[in-house]
Motif scaffolding. Structure first.
Motif, short mmCIF file in Angstrom:
data_model
loop_
_atom_site.label_atom_id
_atom_site.label_comp_id
_atom_site.label_asym_id
_atom_site.label_seq_id
_atom_site.Cartn_x
_atom_site.Cartn_y
_atom_site.Cartn_z
N ASP A 189 0.67 -1.54 0.25
CA ASP A 189 -0.26 -0.23 0.06
C ASP A 189 0.56 1.12 0.07
N ARG A 190 -0.18 2.61 0.02
CA ARG A 190 0.93 3.72 -0.65
C ARG A 190 2.04 3.94 1.08
N LYS A 191 1.37 3.68 2.39
CA LYS A 191 1.93 4.41 2.94
C LYS A 191 3.38 3.04 3.39
N ARG A 193 4.82 1.37 0.98
CA ARG A 193 5.99 1.93 -0.29
C ARG A 193 6.54 3.44 -0.02
N GLU A 194 5.90 4.17 0.09
CA GLU A 194 6.54 5.49 0.89
C GLU A 194 8.14 5.01 1.85
N LYS A 195 7.59 3.87 2.64
CA LYS A 195 8.68 3.50 3.82
C LYS A 195 9.74 3.17 2.96
N CYS A 196 9.14 2.02 2.02
CA CYS A 196 10.46 1.27 1.02
C CYS A 196 10.89 1.94 0.94
N TYR A 197 10.44 3.71 0.01
CA TYR A 197 11.47 3.96 -0.31
C TYR A 197 12.22 5.05 0.28
#
Ligand SMILES: Nc1ncnc2c1ncn2[C@@H]1O[C@H](COP(=O)(O)OP(=O)(O)OP(=O)(O)O)[C@@H](O)[C@H]1O
Length: 256
Positions: A189-191, A193-197
Motif C-alpha cells: 500500500d502507499r504508506k 511503499r513510501e517507507k520502502c522508498y
C-alpha cells in the motif's frame, strides 16, 4: 556476506555476452491435440532467446533502473544477477553478496512460518542466529503489525502485500552490497511503499548498489541515475536514466 573477499577495485557486476534460452511453453495449445493424436511427448519444443548479447559493467554504489516492454527480459536479468538462473552463453560475474527481492515467493518457503523464513533467509545470507535475533525486532517492526500478528503462520497464507512487507524488511536488513528489487513493491500500500522508498534512499546513501525493475517513471527517475533498456531480449540502450526513458518513450510512441 564475505565482503572482506570483495575486490574493491573492479566493477561489482560484470556481464559479458550474456544469453539465456528458454523453451516456449506450448502446453495449453498442445493439450487437446496431444491427448487425441500424439503421445505425451507431443511436438518438438521450440526455444527462444530471452536475453542475448548483453554486456555491461556496474560500479559500486550505482543505482540502475531496468526499463522495457512486457516480456523484454528484465526479471530474467535480475534472476541471473541473483544466481537463480544460469546463462547459456557468456558470463555474469558478481563481486559481492546480493540481496534479491524478486518475485513474491522468491527465497521464502511456503510451508514454513514467517518467523522461520526470516531465520532461514538471513542465515542463507550469512547471518548467525544471534545476529538474526539482534535484527529480528527491527525486521518485524518495519514489516508492520499484520506481519507481526502472522509471524507463526505458514508464509503461504500471507497476502501478496504481507509477503512483500516481510521480503523487503528482510532483504534490506541483510548486509549485502548489491540489492535487486523487482516490480514487487507495486503490491504494497502507499504508506508502506513510501517507507520502502525511504529505506532505499538510505541504502543508496550508504553506498549500496541498487538494481530496480519498474514500469513507474517517477520511481525510476527518483532512484536510478543509470538506465538499461531491454527490448525482446536485446540491450537497446545503456545510459543516463533520463535519456534512456526518453528513448523508451519515443519507441513506445512509434509503435502505437
Ligand atoms: N522460466 C521460463 N520459461 C520459459 N519462458 C520464460 C521463463 N521465464 C520467463 N520467460 C519468458 O521470457 C521472456 C522474458 O520474461 P521476463 O519476465 O524476463 O520479462 P520482463 O521484462 O520482466 O516482463 P514484464 O515487464 O512483463 O514483467 C518472456 O517472453 C517470458 O514469457
Amino acid at each position: 556476506m564475505s565482503t572482506s573477499q570483495v575486490d574493491l577495485t573492479g566493477p561489482v557486476i560484470a556481464v559479458k555476452d550474456l544469453g539465456i534460452e528458454f523453451y516456449r511453453s506450448r502446453r495449453r495449445r498442445m493439450q487437446l491435440r496431444e491427448m487425441l493424436f500424439h503421445g505425451r511427448s507431443g511436438a518438438p519444443r521450440e526455444t527462444f532467446w530471452a536475453l542475448r548479447n548483453i554486456s555491461f559493467e556496474i560500479q559500486a554504489g550505482e543505482a540502475v533502473g531496468l526499463v522495457g516492454g512486457n516480456g523484454g527480459g528484465k526479471s530474467t536479468l535480475l534472476k541471473m544477477l541473483a544466481g537463480v538462473l544460469l546463462p547459456d552463453e557468456g558470463e555474469v560475474t558478481v563481486n559481492g553478496g546480493v540481496a534479491p527481492l524478486i518475485e513474491l515467493t522468491g527465497g521464502f518457503v511456503g510451508e514454513l512460518t514467517a518467523r522461520d523464513n526470516i531465520y532461514l533467509t538471513a542465515g542463507l545470507h550469512g547471518l548467525s542466529k544471534e545476529q538474526v535475533d539482534e535484527h529480528f525486532d527491527d525486521i518485524v517492526e518495519f514489516a508492520g503489525p499484520e506481519v507481526r500478528s502472522g509471524l507463526d503462520t505458514p508464509y503461504r497464507h500471507f497476502s501478496s502485500g504481507m509477503k512483500v512487507r516481510l521480503g523487503f524488511a528482510v532483504i534490506t536488513t541483510l548486509d549485502e552490497p548489491i540489492i535487486l528489487v523487482d516490480e514487487v513493491l507495486a503490491v504494497g500500500d502507499r504508506k508502506f511503499r513510501e517507507k520502502c522508498y525511504q529505506r532505499m534512499e538510505d541504502l543508496l546513501v550508504e553506498g549500496r548498489t541498487l538494481f530496480l525493475v519498474s514500469h513507474s517513471e517517477p520511481d525510476l527517475r527518483r532512484f536510478s541515475t543509470r538506465g538499461l533498456y531491454l527490448q525482446r531480449g536485446a540491450l537497446m540502450m545503456d545510459g543516463p536514466m533520463d535519456d534512456v526513458l526518453d528513448r523508451y518513450n519515443h519507441d513506445l510512441d512509434a509503435t502505437r
